[in-house]
Scaffold this active site. Structure first.
Site, short mmCIF file in Angstrom:
data_model
loop_
_atom_site.label_atom_id
_atom_site.label_comp_id
_atom_site.label_asym_id
_atom_site.label_seq_id
_atom_site.Cartn_x
_atom_site.Cartn_y
_atom_site.Cartn_z
N PRO A 123 43.17 26.46 45.30
CG PRO A 123 42.04 25.54 47.13
CD PRO A 123 43.40 25.69 46.54
CB THR A 147 46.24 15.85 35.92
OG1 THR A 147 45.44 16.91 35.39
CG2 THR A 147 46.12 14.62 35.03
CD GLU A 192 50.38 22.62 31.35
OE1 GLU A 192 51.08 23.65 31.39
OE2 GLU A 192 50.71 21.54 31.84
P1 TGC Z 1 56.25 36.79 35.32
O1 TGC Z 1 56.77 38.02 35.98
O2 TGC Z 1 55.79 36.88 33.93
O3 TGC Z 1 57.31 35.62 35.40
C1 TGC Z 1 58.02 35.31 36.58
C2 TGC Z 1 59.40 34.81 36.13
O4 TGC Z 1 59.20 33.63 35.32
C3 TGC Z 1 59.70 33.87 33.99
N1 TGC Z 1 58.72 33.23 33.06
C4 TGC Z 1 58.95 32.06 32.48
N2 TGC Z 1 60.03 31.27 32.49
C5 TGC Z 1 59.96 30.13 31.80
N3 TGC Z 1 58.87 29.79 31.08
C6 TGC Z 1 57.77 30.56 31.03
N4 TGC Z 1 56.70 30.18 30.33
C7 TGC Z 1 57.78 31.76 31.76
N5 TGC Z 1 56.87 32.75 31.95
C8 TGC Z 1 57.47 33.64 32.76
C9 TGC Z 1 59.76 35.36 33.83
O5 TGC Z 1 60.74 35.72 32.88
C10 TGC Z 1 60.15 35.80 35.23
O6 TGC Z 1 61.53 35.53 35.39
P2 TGC Z 1 62.44 36.47 36.34
O7 TGC Z 1 63.83 35.98 36.14
O8 TGC Z 1 62.23 37.88 35.86
O9 TGC Z 1 61.93 36.26 37.72
O10 TGC Z 1 55.11 36.18 36.26
P3 TGC Z 1 53.64 36.68 36.53
O11 TGC Z 1 53.41 36.50 37.98
O12 TGC Z 1 53.44 38.06 35.92
O13 TGC Z 1 52.74 35.63 35.73
C11 TGC Z 1 52.86 35.47 34.36
C12 TGC Z 1 51.91 34.38 33.80
C13 TGC Z 1 50.47 34.79 34.03
C14 TGC Z 1 52.15 34.27 32.31
C15 TGC Z 1 52.16 32.99 34.38
O14 TGC Z 1 52.22 32.99 35.72
C16 TGC Z 1 51.25 31.90 33.85
O15 TGC Z 1 51.70 31.22 32.96
N6 TGC Z 1 49.97 31.66 34.36
C17 TGC Z 1 49.20 30.49 33.97
C18 TGC Z 1 49.31 29.41 35.03
C19 TGC Z 1 49.32 28.03 34.46
O16 TGC Z 1 49.52 27.79 33.28
N7 TGC Z 1 49.15 27.04 35.31
C20 TGC Z 1 49.24 25.68 34.89
C21 TGC Z 1 49.20 24.74 36.07
S1 TGC Z 1 49.74 23.09 35.64
C22 TGC Z 1 48.50 22.47 34.72
O17 TGC Z 1 47.55 23.10 34.35
C23 TGC Z 1 48.66 21.05 34.36
S2 TGC Z 1 47.40 20.43 33.37
C24 TGC Z 1 48.05 18.90 33.24
C25 TGC Z 1 47.40 17.98 32.27
O18 TGC Z 1 46.48 17.25 32.72
O19 TGC Z 1 47.88 17.91 31.09
P1 FAD Z 2 41.17 31.69 37.00
O1 FAD Z 2 42.61 32.02 37.11
O2 FAD Z 2 40.25 32.01 38.12
O3 FAD Z 2 40.60 32.39 35.66
C1 FAD Z 2 39.19 32.52 35.43
C2 FAD Z 2 38.99 33.37 34.17
O4 FAD Z 2 39.57 34.66 34.37
C3 FAD Z 2 39.66 32.80 32.92
O5 FAD Z 2 38.87 33.07 31.82
C4 FAD Z 2 40.96 33.59 32.82
O6 FAD Z 2 41.45 33.68 31.48
C5 FAD Z 2 40.51 34.96 33.33
N1 FAD Z 2 41.61 35.72 33.89
C6 FAD Z 2 42.37 35.42 34.98
N2 FAD Z 2 43.29 36.38 35.19
C7 FAD Z 2 43.12 37.30 34.22
C8 FAD Z 2 43.76 38.53 33.88
N3 FAD Z 2 44.79 38.99 34.57
N4 FAD Z 2 43.31 39.21 32.82
C9 FAD Z 2 42.27 38.75 32.08
N5 FAD Z 2 41.61 37.60 32.35
C10 FAD Z 2 42.04 36.90 33.39
N6 FAD Z 2 46.88 22.60 37.73
C11 FAD Z 2 48.00 22.03 38.24
O7 FAD Z 2 48.79 22.68 38.92
N7 FAD Z 2 48.28 20.72 38.00
C12 FAD Z 2 47.46 19.92 37.27
O8 FAD Z 2 47.76 18.72 37.07
C13 FAD Z 2 46.26 20.48 36.75
N8 FAD Z 2 45.38 19.69 36.08
C14 FAD Z 2 44.15 20.21 35.75
C15 FAD Z 2 43.15 19.36 35.25
C16 FAD Z 2 41.90 19.85 34.94
C17 FAD Z 2 40.82 18.91 34.48
C18 FAD Z 2 41.63 21.24 35.07
C19 FAD Z 2 40.28 21.81 34.69
C20 FAD Z 2 42.61 22.09 35.56
C21 FAD Z 2 43.86 21.59 35.93
N9 FAD Z 2 44.84 22.41 36.52
C22 FAD Z 2 46.00 21.86 37.01
C23 FAD Z 2 44.52 23.81 36.84
C24 FAD Z 2 44.62 24.77 35.66
O9 FAD Z 2 45.95 25.02 35.31
C25 FAD Z 2 43.89 26.06 36.05
O10 FAD Z 2 42.51 25.74 36.08
C26 FAD Z 2 44.16 27.18 35.07
O11 FAD Z 2 45.50 27.63 35.15
C27 FAD Z 2 43.21 28.39 35.27
O12 FAD Z 2 43.14 28.74 36.62
P2 FAD Z 2 41.69 28.92 37.33
O13 FAD Z 2 40.88 27.73 37.01
O14 FAD Z 2 41.96 29.24 38.75
O15 FAD Z 2 41.02 30.15 36.60
#
Ligand code: TGC
Ligand code: FAD
Length: 390
Positions: free
Chosen positions: A137, A167, A368
């Site tokens: 959350p 998901t 993602e």
């Molecule tokens: P940061 O310091 O950049 O990274 C920590 C460590 O991780 C390494 N790293 C990666 N390694 C592999 N792949 C990547 N894409 C990586 N990005 C970073 C990095 O080199 C570092 O390694 P080390 O050895 O130095 O420790 O971490 P940060 O805390 O500054 O955050 C960076 C950031 C914002 C890019 C990252 O945390 C991020 O990608 N945020 C977005 C979160 C996200 O995408 N969540 C997705 C949740 S799952 C989901 O949404 C499923 S949807 C499913 C569906 O229905 O299809």
């Molecule tokens: P926030 O992080 O609160 O971001 C809100 C806004 O602020 C965005 O516009 C963002 O770009 C901006 N923002 C945040 N930080 C910064 C910054 N540093 N600088 C500038 N702008 C910033 N997650 C899972 O783990 N597993 C799943 O299976 C999964 N499935 C999902 C399915 C659905 C339908 C949805 C909607 C989401 C799902 N997610 C899942 C979660 C998803 O990965 C997150 O919603 C996503 O990573 C964004 O996080 P948040 O919603 O908390 O937005």
């Protein structure tokens, strides 16, 4: 007239015959068995579970994993599968992405040999459904700040905390869960089975996007996870982010499928609909919109082919994946909006697929990693400065 408006650059000449067979087989399956279910599923906000055994029979679950009951397809064939699934609905691709790229990939990359043998074949057969719990959350874009905790105890770990937006959560037999080791503060990966005591889920309703996909909260209250269920190689945040690379790659391909479907619908509609006694497609302004769509789709298709090439060479970087995910999601969203406009009022009714795709793509542009998070990831790699945090 273009012989194939969905492949304007004739890129299919670059595909291997076996990749085209995969694409056409999945495309036929989607047309015959998936699309007919979508209007009802979308209206009723339910996932068409009857498709799960068919996904398994068609080898769509973990299709790019080698061994353990998976076919080990190459990156182009895998991408084309994602594209064809998302031509139906982003929720259909999401189901297969989560199962394959997030859950199976996590076990394949970070699991023990016993865990791989125990879980991967059943997940590939669709006998078990998986989910991936990273987001909380109060921690989405910044997963380093998750609060879900894992405390070592005799024979296992005690998990406490909540996950949100997960998901497949409520239909999953197995959850890959990321939690912070309460001693070291390191993020670690755990396999939580649905009947583990202290684990529960709740369904999130009322979404106006990705309505056919199950989205849930996961709750852990002193949930005991035995030592056999910790992923031994998933010992830091970067392990979780490694799984995201796989899923983001699939999304880059998938959303091109959504865009293709919207563009095709608009092109056909404009060819038959008349206004002021002429077909819509004979007007310059309408043509400009159709040209913009095919232009952007073609560039995204080329980008996908290139990242597939890099992935096969094992040189594809996270920032290159960020660029492709960011570009192609935005492109698909803009294409869907223009296609909706060409259909006028008909663009908002579910007799046509466009409004469903448009609403879905709002999610796909967010999950993602949001568009801006990927922009910042690319920005950091260009400049050397991170602009995520103070
Ligand atoms: P940061 O310091 O950049 O990274 C920590 C460590 O991780 C390494 N790293 C990666 N390694 C592999 N792949 C990547 N894409 C990586 N990005 C970073 C990095 O080199 C570092 O390694 P080390 O050895 O130095 O420790 O971490 P940060 O805390 O500054 O955050 C960076 C950031 C914002 C890019 C990252 O945390 C991020 O990608 N945020 C977005 C979160 C996200 O995408 N969540 C997705 C949740 S799952 C989901 O949404 C499923 S949807 C499913 C569906 O229905 O299809
Ligand atoms: P926030 O992080 O609160 O971001 C809100 C806004 O602020 C965005 O516009 C963002 O770009 C901006 N923002 C945040 N930080 C910064 C910054 N540093 N600088 C500038 N702008 C910033 N997650 C899972 O783990 N597993 C799943 O299976 C999964 N499935 C999902 C399915 C659905 C339908 C949805 C909607 C989401 C799902 N997610 C899942 C979660 C998803 O990965 C997150 O919603 C996503 O990573 C964004 O996080 P948040 O919603 O908390 O937005």
């Amino acid at each position: 007239m273009s012989s194939n408006p969905l492949d304007f650059l004739n890129l299919q000449d670059l595909f291997k015959t076996e990749d085209l067979i995969v694409r056409d087989t999945v495309s036929d399956f989607v047309k015959r068995e998936v699309i007919p279910l979508l209007q009802k599923a979308h209206r009723e906000e339910v996932f068409p579970k009857e498709l799960i055994p068919r996904f398994a029979e068609m080898n769509l679950l973990g299709s790019n994993i080698k061994g353990y009951g998976c076919p080990g397809l190459n990156s182009v064939a895998y991408g084309l599968i994602m594209q064809e699934l998302e031509r139906a609905d982003s929720g259909i691709r999401s189901f297969c992405s989560v199962q394959g790229a997030l859950v199976m990939w996590a076990i394949f990359s970070y699991g023990s040999e016993e865990q791989k043998k125990q879980f991967l074949p059943e997940l590939a057969k669709g006998k078990k459904i998986g989910c991936f719990g990273l987001t909380e959350p109060d921690a989405g874009s910044d997963p380093a700040s998750i609060k879900c905790s894992a405390k070592k105890t005799k024979g296992g770990w005690i998990l406490n905390g909540n996950k949100m937006w997960i998901t497949n959560g409520s239909i999953a037999d197995l959850a890959v869960v990321w939690a912070k080791n309460s001693e070291t503060n390191n993020i670690q990966g755990f396999l939580v089975e649905k009947d583990f005591k202290g684990f529960s889920t709740s369904l999130m309703k009322g979404k106006f996007s990705l309505r056919i996909s199950v989205t849930s909260e996961l709750h852990f209250q002193d949930c005991f996870v035995p030592d056999s269920h910790i992923l031994p190689e998933a010992t830091a945040l970067k392990s979780a982010l490694g799984c995201l690379n796989q899923a983001r790659y699939g999304i880059a391909w998938g959303v091109v499928g959504s865009a293709m479907q919207c563009y095709q619908t608009a092109l056909e509609y404009a060819g038959v609909r008349t206004s002021f006694n002429k077909h819509l497609s004979s007007y310059q302004l309408v043509q400009a919109k159709l040209v913009k769509m095919v232009q952007e789709i073609s560039l995204a298709q080329l980008l996908n082919l290139h990242i597939a090439f890099l992935k096969e060479k094992e040189t594809l970087t996270p920032e290159q994946i960020s660029l492709a995910k960011m570009n192609n999601c935005k492109m698909a969203l803009q294409t869907a909006r223009q296609a909706r406009d060409i259909l006028g009022a008909n663009g908002i009714i579910d007799e046509y697929p466009i409004i469903r795709h448009l609403l879905n793509l709002e999610t796909v542009n967010t999950y993602e990693g949001t568009e801006d998070i990927h922009r910042l990831a690319v920005g950091r790699s260009l400049t050397g400065f991170q602009a995520f945090k103070a």
